[in-house]
Design an enzyme around this catalytic site. Sequence first.
Site, short mmCIF file in Angstrom:
data_model
loop_
_atom_site.label_atom_id
_atom_site.label_comp_id
_atom_site.label_asym_id
_atom_site.label_seq_id
_atom_site.Cartn_x
_atom_site.Cartn_y
_atom_site.Cartn_z
N ARG A 38 -1.96 -6.13 3.19
CA ARG A 38 -1.65 -6.18 4.63
C ARG A 38 -0.78 -5.00 5.06
O ARG A 38 -1.00 -4.42 6.11
CB ARG A 38 -1.08 -7.53 5.01
CG ARG A 38 0.39 -7.66 5.04
CD ARG A 38 0.85 -9.05 5.33
NE ARG A 38 0.07 -10.10 4.71
CZ ARG A 38 -0.65 -11.00 5.38
NH1 ARG A 38 -0.66 -10.99 6.68
NH2 ARG A 38 -1.32 -11.92 4.74
N THR A 39 0.20 -4.62 4.26
CA THR A 39 1.07 -3.50 4.65
C THR A 39 0.28 -2.19 4.63
O THR A 39 0.41 -1.35 5.52
CB THR A 39 2.28 -3.39 3.69
OG1 THR A 39 2.95 -4.65 3.68
CG2 THR A 39 3.24 -2.31 4.12
N LYS A 96 -1.04 7.18 -16.21
CA LYS A 96 -0.97 8.14 -17.32
C LYS A 96 0.47 8.54 -17.62
O LYS A 96 0.71 9.41 -18.45
CB LYS A 96 -1.76 9.41 -16.94
CG LYS A 96 -3.24 9.17 -16.71
CD LYS A 96 -3.88 10.49 -16.26
CE LYS A 96 -5.25 10.24 -15.67
NZ LYS A 96 -5.62 11.26 -14.70
N ARG A 152 4.59 2.31 -1.55
CA ARG A 152 5.07 1.02 -2.04
C ARG A 152 5.13 1.09 -3.56
O ARG A 152 4.22 1.65 -4.19
CB ARG A 152 4.14 -0.11 -1.62
CG ARG A 152 4.75 -1.48 -1.88
CD ARG A 152 3.79 -2.56 -1.51
NE ARG A 152 4.43 -3.86 -1.50
CZ ARG A 152 4.85 -4.46 -0.41
NH1 ARG A 152 4.74 -3.88 0.76
NH2 ARG A 152 5.39 -5.65 -0.48
N HIS A 195 12.49 -2.91 2.77
CA HIS A 195 11.17 -2.91 3.41
C HIS A 195 11.42 -2.61 4.90
O HIS A 195 11.25 -3.48 5.75
CB HIS A 195 10.50 -4.28 3.20
CG HIS A 195 9.04 -4.29 3.52
ND1 HIS A 195 8.34 -3.18 3.91
CD2 HIS A 195 8.14 -5.31 3.52
CE1 HIS A 195 7.08 -3.51 4.13
NE2 HIS A 195 6.94 -4.79 3.90
#
Lengths: 304, 141
Positions: free
Chosen positions: A51-52, A80, A101, A129
């Site tokens: 959703r974000t 990696k 994020r 956030h």
Amino acid sequence: MKHLIDIMDLSVAEIDELIETALDIIKDPEKYQDVLRHKKLATLFFEPSTRTRLSFESAMLSLGGSVLGFSEAQSSSAAKGESVADTVRVVGCYADIIAMRHPKEGAPLVASMFSPVPIINAGDGGHNHPTQTLTDLLTIRREKGGLDNLTIGICGDLKYGRTVHSLINAMSRYRNIRFVLISPDELKVPDYIINDVLKKKNIPFKETASLEDSMEDLDILYMTRVQRERFFDESEYMRLKDSYILTPEKLINAKKTMSILHPLPRVNEISVAVDNDERACYFRQVLNGKFIRMALILKLLEVI
Amino acid sequence: MTVDSIQNGYVIDHIKAGKAMDIYKALNLGDLDCSVAILMNVPSSKMGKKDIIKIDKLIHLDFTALGYVDPGITVNTINNGNVSKKRAELPRELRNVLKCRNPRCITSIEQELPQVFKLTDPQKRIYRCIYCETRADQDGQ
């Protein structure tokens, strides 16, 4: 070059400016639909948050820009073993702005130290956030007409909920704000927020375990989820879990003008029977998230 | 008890009684190849009792670490017998002195990042990790 890592990076004047821009976008979206033509947003999601990510992507597309990126760490070079610093230096060659994020706290701050383009923290673990808080502030502004003179009830997990701490921090800068902090004992607001924010700024607050007791005083009710895994004692969870579920019955004494917010996703803490109540703002809040992210991208790209 | 006087080195004075070993560890004095004397519970007119450390060599002294462990201490630098005094202060920032203990902090997976803590409350001597804002413990780690 400016980044947004923590909501407190923004002054009240800057937040007001973002809200004004968002309101102007809402009023006249066509005026903004091509302003970022040929600009690119990279969404670097080291942990999934559909959703974000979609909110950021929708915001950029609504401004006429394009998006690129990844939605989980497995599909990135982090798998990696590449460092955050190297990732953003590379991606900064491909994009004009980055929304990141990351499951580790502080990763977006590290990114901002090395990135050649602005970084937006789209959530770093349980830490910050800021665009959720901006979303909350725009929602309160639109629903109540302003951000001063409000009694704000916050209910649920007030100990671990990052949106709660950011909201208290952000709202404590406005005038004549009172908080009612509604939670079980296990999930009360941490002492450092009580001491360093509320007591330090002489902001009136009340801590209570009852959702109904202060309902009639509230202008805003901000609901969050009480999660089973936060309890040491399973029986305590079973005893309390229904106390923090908002139902039409619990709203009987609430003001007709009260606004119910929730950062979503909801599990069961707001009964679906509340959804049709005009005081339920949480889906309008989602839309506000897109508008405020549009305003933020414009500001960080210095278009406004 | 006799400890030889120093021609080149340091006398770290006015250490709170019992704190000398914390400074010994913070400065890694055990790794030096010179004489290091630790005097504990020395009578002091100002402090009642205090600790003192003498280092018989001019080395790079990390004043930041000293200030963090005990901001009240005095460092006497002795250079060819000449003494200059400097008081350690509570540092605003600690770089690679402490390690963040939060397993969710980015420094837990990216070890090459500098460990940086900022002084957020001088009265209570609270330092927080700049990345995750976790509070540093008072015992120095």
